[in-house]
Design a protein around this motif. Structure first.
Motif, PDB file in Angstrom:
ATOM      1  N   ALA A  29       0.830  -1.210   0.000  1.00  0.00           N
ATOM      2  CA  ALA A  29       0.000   0.000   0.000  1.00  0.00           C
ATOM      3  C   ALA A  29       0.860   1.253   0.000  1.00  0.00           C
ATOM      4  CB  ALA A  29      -0.918  -0.016   1.224  1.00  0.00           C
ATOM      5  N   THR A  30       1.993   1.196   0.715  1.00  0.00           N
ATOM      6  CA  THR A  30       2.915   2.332   0.741  1.00  0.00           C
ATOM      7  C   THR A  30       3.532   2.573  -0.628  1.00  0.00           C
ATOM      8  OG1 THR A  30       3.446   1.815   3.046  1.00  0.00           O
ATOM      9  CG2 THR A  30       4.935   3.307   1.896  1.00  0.00           C
ATOM     10  N   LEU A  31       3.963   1.504  -1.287  1.00  0.00           N
ATOM     11  CA  LEU A  31       4.597   1.638  -2.603  1.00  0.00           C
ATOM     12  C   LEU A  31       3.623   2.181  -3.643  1.00  0.00           C
ATOM     13  CD1 LEU A  31       6.754  -1.628  -2.815  1.00  0.00           C
ATOM     14  CD2 LEU A  31       7.515   0.688  -2.283  1.00  0.00           C
ATOM     15  N   LYS A  32       2.359   1.826  -3.519  1.00  0.00           N
ATOM     16  CA  LYS A  32       1.375   2.307  -4.483  1.00  0.00           C
ATOM     17  C   LYS A  32       1.033   3.783  -4.277  1.00  0.00           C
ATOM     18  CE  LYS A  32      -0.877  -2.204  -4.999  1.00  0.00           C
ATOM     19  NZ  LYS A  32      -2.098  -2.994  -4.712  1.00  0.00           N
ATOM     20  N   THR A  33       1.135   4.255  -3.022  1.00  0.00           N
ATOM     21  CA  THR A  33       0.717   5.626  -2.705  1.00  0.00           C
ATOM     22  C   THR A  33       1.877   6.614  -2.707  1.00  0.00           C
ATOM     23  OG1 THR A  33      -0.971   4.649  -1.283  1.00  0.00           O
ATOM     24  CG2 THR A  33      -0.623   7.019  -1.093  1.00  0.00           C
ATOM     25  N   PHE A  34       2.925   6.315  -1.961  1.00  0.00           N
ATOM     26  CA  PHE A  34       4.100   7.213  -1.896  1.00  0.00           C
ATOM     27  C   PHE A  34       5.378   6.368  -1.839  1.00  0.00           C
ATOM     28  CE2 PHE A  34       2.648   6.221   2.251  1.00  0.00           C
ATOM     29  CZ  PHE A  34       1.464   6.889   2.482  1.00  0.00           C
ATOM     30  N   PRO A  35       5.840   5.892  -2.980  1.00  0.00           N
ATOM     31  CA  PRO A  35       7.000   5.001  -3.011  1.00  0.00           C
ATOM     32  C   PRO A  35       8.325   5.672  -2.664  1.00  0.00           C
ATOM     33  CG  PRO A  35       6.312   5.547  -5.235  1.00  0.00           C
ATOM     34  CD  PRO A  35       5.283   6.124  -4.328  1.00  0.00           C
ATOM     35  N   CYS A  36       8.499   6.931  -3.046  1.00  0.00           N
ATOM     36  CA  CYS A  36       9.792   7.603  -2.852  1.00  0.00           C
ATOM     37  C   CYS A  36       9.820   8.356  -1.519  1.00  0.00           C
ATOM     38  CB  CYS A  36      10.056   8.573  -4.004  1.00  0.00           C
ATOM     39  SG  CYS A  36      10.195   7.749  -5.609  1.00  0.00           S
ATOM     40  N   GLU A  49       7.838  13.055   3.022  1.00  0.00           N
ATOM     41  CA  GLU A  49       8.426  14.089   3.884  1.00  0.00           C
ATOM     42  C   GLU A  49       7.383  15.083   4.399  1.00  0.00           C
ATOM     43  OE1 GLU A  49      11.511  15.783   1.555  1.00  0.00           O
ATOM     44  OE2 GLU A  49      12.930  14.165   1.943  1.00  0.00           O
ATOM     45  N   THR A  50       6.382  15.390   3.599  1.00  0.00           N
ATOM     46  CA  THR A  50       5.380  16.397   3.990  1.00  0.00           C
ATOM     47  C   THR A  50       4.136  15.785   4.629  1.00  0.00           C
ATOM     48  OG1 THR A  50       4.447  16.326   1.754  1.00  0.00           O
ATOM     49  CG2 THR A  50       6.153  17.962   2.181  1.00  0.00           C
ATOM     50  N   TYR A  51       4.104  14.455   4.785  1.00  0.00           N
ATOM     51  CA  TYR A  51       2.922  13.784   5.321  1.00  0.00           C
ATOM     52  C   TYR A  51       3.016  13.663   6.836  1.00  0.00           C
ATOM     53  CZ  TYR A  51       0.770  12.275   0.928  1.00  0.00           C
ATOM     54  OH  TYR A  51       0.131  12.243  -0.271  1.00  0.00           O
ATOM     55  N   ALA A  52       1.857  13.703   7.496  1.00  0.00           N
ATOM     56  CA  ALA A  52       1.771  13.412   8.928  1.00  0.00           C
ATOM     57  C   ALA A  52       1.283  11.980   9.107  1.00  0.00           C
ATOM     58  CB  ALA A  52       0.809  14.389   9.608  1.00  0.00           C
ATOM     59  N   ILE A  53       1.368  11.485  10.329  1.00  0.00           N
ATOM     60  CA  ILE A  53       0.994  10.085  10.604  1.00  0.00           C
ATOM     61  C   ILE A  53      -0.461   9.801  10.213  1.00  0.00           C
ATOM     62  CG2 ILE A  53       0.677   8.382  12.454  1.00  0.00           C
ATOM     63  CD1 ILE A  53       3.135   9.550  13.816  1.00  0.00           C
ATOM     64  N   ALA A 102      -4.153   7.132   3.825  1.00  0.00           N
ATOM     65  CA  ALA A 102      -3.798   6.646   2.488  1.00  0.00           C
ATOM     66  C   ALA A 102      -3.745   5.124   2.449  1.00  0.00           C
ATOM     67  CB  ALA A 102      -2.452   7.234   2.077  1.00  0.00           C
ATOM     68  N   TRP A 103      -3.305   4.510   3.527  1.00  0.00           N
ATOM     69  CA  TRP A 103      -3.253   3.039   3.589  1.00  0.00           C
ATOM     70  C   TRP A 103      -4.650   2.431   3.506  1.00  0.00           C
ATOM     71  CZ3 TRP A 103       0.733   2.600   8.193  1.00  0.00           C
ATOM     72  CH2 TRP A 103       2.033   2.703   7.668  1.00  0.00           C
ATOM     73  N   ARG A 104      -5.637   3.125   4.068  1.00  0.00           N
ATOM     74  CA  ARG A 104      -6.993   2.557   4.135  1.00  0.00           C
ATOM     75  C   ARG A 104      -7.617   2.348   2.757  1.00  0.00           C
ATOM     76  NH1 ARG A 104      -7.828   5.808   9.084  1.00  0.00           N
ATOM     77  NH2 ARG A 104      -7.946   4.294  10.815  1.00  0.00           N
ATOM     78  N   THR A 105      -7.111   3.007   1.750  1.00  0.00           N
ATOM     79  CA  THR A 105      -7.642   2.793   0.389  1.00  0.00           C
ATOM     80  C   THR A 105      -7.195   1.454  -0.186  1.00  0.00           C
ATOM     81  OG1 THR A 105      -5.744   3.946  -0.592  1.00  0.00           O
ATOM     82  CG2 THR A 105      -7.691   5.282  -0.045  1.00  0.00           C
ATOM     83  N   HIS A 106      -6.159   0.844   0.420  1.00  0.00           N
ATOM     84  CA  HIS A 106      -5.624  -0.424  -0.103  1.00  0.00           C
ATOM     85  C   HIS A 106      -5.742  -1.574   0.892  1.00  0.00           C
ATOM     86  CE1 HIS A 106      -3.863   1.669  -3.549  1.00  0.00           C
ATOM     87  NE2 HIS A 106      -3.418   2.586  -2.705  1.00  0.00           N
ATOM     88  N   MET A 107      -6.057  -1.289   2.161  1.00  0.00           N
ATOM     89  CA  MET A 107      -6.166  -2.347   3.160  1.00  0.00           C
ATOM     90  C   MET A 107      -7.192  -1.955   4.210  1.00  0.00           C
ATOM     91  SD  MET A 107      -2.474  -1.726   5.054  1.00  0.00           S
ATOM     92  CE  MET A 107      -2.774  -2.965   6.300  1.00  0.00           C
ATOM     93  N   GLN A 108      -7.725  -2.939   4.917  1.00  0.00           N
ATOM     94  CA  GLN A 108      -8.798  -2.689   5.867  1.00  0.00           C
ATOM     95  C   GLN A 108      -8.264  -2.212   7.218  1.00  0.00           C
ATOM     96  OE1 GLN A 108     -11.101  -6.285   6.005  1.00  0.00           O
ATOM     97  NE2 GLN A 108     -12.042  -5.942   3.999  1.00  0.00           N
ATOM     98  N   ARG A 109      -7.371  -2.984   7.818  1.00  0.00           N
ATOM     99  CA  ARG A 109      -6.883  -2.660   9.156  1.00  0.00           C
ATOM    100  C   ARG A 109      -5.575  -1.864   9.045  1.00  0.00           C
ATOM    101  NH1 ARG A 109      -7.101  -8.075  12.662  1.00  0.00           N
ATOM    102  NH2 ARG A 109      -6.572  -6.532  14.272  1.00  0.00           N
ATOM    103  N   ALA A 129      10.029   9.105   9.585  1.00  0.00           N
ATOM    104  CA  ALA A 129      11.354   9.440  10.128  1.00  0.00           C
ATOM    105  C   ALA A 129      12.468   8.974   9.199  1.00  0.00           C
ATOM    106  CB  ALA A 129      11.510   8.813  11.509  1.00  0.00           C
ATOM    107  N   HIS A 130      12.351   7.761   8.671  1.00  0.00           N
ATOM    108  CA  HIS A 130      13.380   7.244   7.755  1.00  0.00           C
ATOM    109  C   HIS A 130      13.356   7.987   6.427  1.00  0.00           C
ATOM    110  CE1 HIS A 130      15.061   3.965  10.069  1.00  0.00           C
ATOM    111  NE2 HIS A 130      13.846   3.532  10.385  1.00  0.00           N
ATOM    112  N   ALA A 131      12.187   8.420   5.977  1.00  0.00           N
ATOM    113  CA  ALA A 131      12.087   9.136   4.707  1.00  0.00           C
ATOM    114  C   ALA A 131      12.836  10.463   4.770  1.00  0.00           C
ATOM    115  CB  ALA A 131      10.627   9.367   4.352  1.00  0.00           C
ATOM    116  N   LYS A 132      12.793  11.128   5.905  1.00  0.00           N
ATOM    117  CA  LYS A 132      13.475  12.420   6.047  1.00  0.00           C
ATOM    118  C   LYS A 132      14.991  12.271   6.052  1.00  0.00           C
ATOM    119  CE  LYS A 132       9.658  14.638   8.524  1.00  0.00           C
ATOM    120  NZ  LYS A 132       9.194  15.245   9.786  1.00  0.00           N
TER     121      LYS A 132
END
Length: 460
Positions: A200-207, A212-216, A222-229, A244-247
């Motif tokens: 789900a992460t790779l489909k929405t924001f892979p790089c 960097e500009t997203y909050a938790i 964004a994950w909820r569009t590809h998975m339930q829980r 944190a790792h993306a920054k």
């Protein structure tokens, strides 16, 4: 003159008589070449025969062989060919349908004997066909037998599965390569890149720069569009680590749009192949229900990778003497022959005392050791083999085969640990059956006590 069973080549040579016409065929994609000799290796045809890979070509070969038999008053016929790729299938099956004797010659044998005729390493189709005929005359061949329809179907679908599994592995390697270049910090957040959250992460924001500009809460939404829980404590923790790792990511940030397009194509193809493999697995499950004894041998559950079929040939000497071997001989819970309860099962070559892999494929001969020794007498006629229909004499094995649906369902709840070698546990089948019948368990069966852990019931 009589030979021992291990002297298979001598038996094949003795089988050749003055009334045998030996035909060698060099296989190709479009045009095959045939040569004919007598049992002594003397060429009996004026020139070689070239015929096409079609029904007209096959009939032309049949007429040519019939004319040679009539001309030289030869009654028997043996046809040898190399199992070259897949080109030989149609001709071998067509000849077998005509009830003609078809045998296979190892291509390595042809290569090593091509200088026998003219002392020259040169190679051409007529010469190869002649070398194949010579190899058959000298006994360097093995019999061609067709499998039953259900096993042919299984063989086809397993070949298809192997192809798509290879494609799936290649796609996974490409995606991992992409992650190593663009976002090498992914493994520190997700140990398994195939999990739903990472996909789900790779489909929405892979790089990294996409995060960097997203909050938790934005990441979880964004994950909820590809998975339930998508949320929960785990989701919050993973989202925080990911941001944190993306920054601090050291991934490559050039040609971003092109790399994203590449990743989208890779993920779409990977998911398509995964869906295809799941369907193939269902087809295999359905096909196995048509194979006798398959369900009885698959009713027990173990950890992934373990199975109840021995990896090396296990045989009964009395059965193999008649050219018979059953899947029951390979079952790890059976240690005596089901058809001859007093006969022990053996798992080694009687000539070199080494194990023989239990496998059948186009590039190896079944029930033959690497030393060249065959366990069975291949001179047994196919008719005699078909007439041999042994009955199960073991009451224990008969009871196992006759388990009803409720008993099978109960056995499926049994879990055997990976470290337990079932082949070395005595009387295990008797113990399992006695447990189903609510009898007193056998006292001579060792009990293995294990502690429950989180993965115990994560069985497919």
């Amino acid at each position: 003159m009589k030979f021992k069973q291990s002297d298979a080549q001598n038996q094949r040579i003795e089988r050749m008589t003055t009334s045998h016409l030996v035909v060698g065929i060099d296989m190709a994609k479009e045009t095959h070449v045939a040569q004919a000799t007598n049992f002594q290796g003397i060429v009996v045809s004026n020139r070689h025969l070239s015929f096409s890979n079609s029904i007209e070509g096959f009939e032309k070969l049949n007429r040519w062989m019939t004319e040679l038999q009539q001309k030289h008053r030869i009654k028997k016929l043996i046809i040898g060919m190399e199992p070259t790729g897949h080109y030989w299938f149609n001709l071998a099956n067509w000849l077998a349908d005509k009830e003609l004797h078809v045998v296979m010659v190892n291509p390595a044998t042809t290569k090593r004997n091509k200088e026998n005729r003219d002392n020259s390493p040169s190679k051409n189709d007529p010469k190869d066909a002649l070398v194949i005929a010579d190899s058959v005359s000298l006994g360097f061949y093995y019999e061609y037998t067709r499998q039953s329809v259900v096993f042919q179907r299984l063989r086809t679908i397993m070949s298809d599965r192997e192809f798509w599994v290879s494609n799936s592995v290649r796609l996974q390697n490409r995606i991992i390569r992409w992650l190593d270049i663009r976002f090498p910090e992914y493994p520190s957040v997700f140990k398994d890149w195939t999990c739903k959250r990472l996909l789900a992460t790779l489909k929405t924001f892979p790089c990294p720069q996409d995060l960097e500009t997203y909050a938790i809460p934005d990441v979880i939404s964004a994950w909820r569009t590809h998975m339930q829980r998508a949320g929960g404590s785990t989701g919050m923790k993973k989202a925080a680590q990911l941001i944190a790792h993306a920054k601090r990511s050291v991934g490559d940030r050039t040609a971003v749009e092109e790399s994203k397009a590449d990743l989208i194509r890779l993920i779409e193809e990977y998911e398509r192949v995964t869906t295809m493999l799941e369907q193939i697995e269902k087809d295999i499950e359905s096909l196995l229900s048509e194979i006798p004894m398959a369900q009885q041998l698959r009713i027990l559950r173990t950890y992934p990778g373990d199975h109840f079929i021995r990896e090396h040939v296990t045989y009964c000497r009395r059965c193999i003497r008649k050219g018979y071997h059953s899947i029951l001989h390979q079952f790890t819970l059976i240690h005596q022959c089901p058809f001859h309860p007093k006969s022990k099962l053996y798992d080694y070559c009687p000539k070199c005392l080494k194990l023989i892999p239990y496998r059948l494929s186009d590039d190896c001969t079944g029930f033959q050791c690497k030393c060249g020794n065959r366990l069975y007498d291949e001179l047994l006629s196919f008719k005699r083999w078909r007439e041999h229909k042994p009955k199960i004499s073991s009451p224990l094995v008969n009871r196992w085969i006759q388990l009803d649906e409720n008993e099978r369902a109960e056995l499926k709840s049994f879990i055997f640990i990976r470290e337990l070698d079932l082949d070395k546990v005595p009387n295990l089948m008797e113990y399992l059956i006695s447990s189903l019948e609510n009898n007193t368990p056998l006292v001579n069966v060792k009990r293995h006590i294990i502690k429950t852990h989180s993965n115990l019931y994560k069985q497919k």
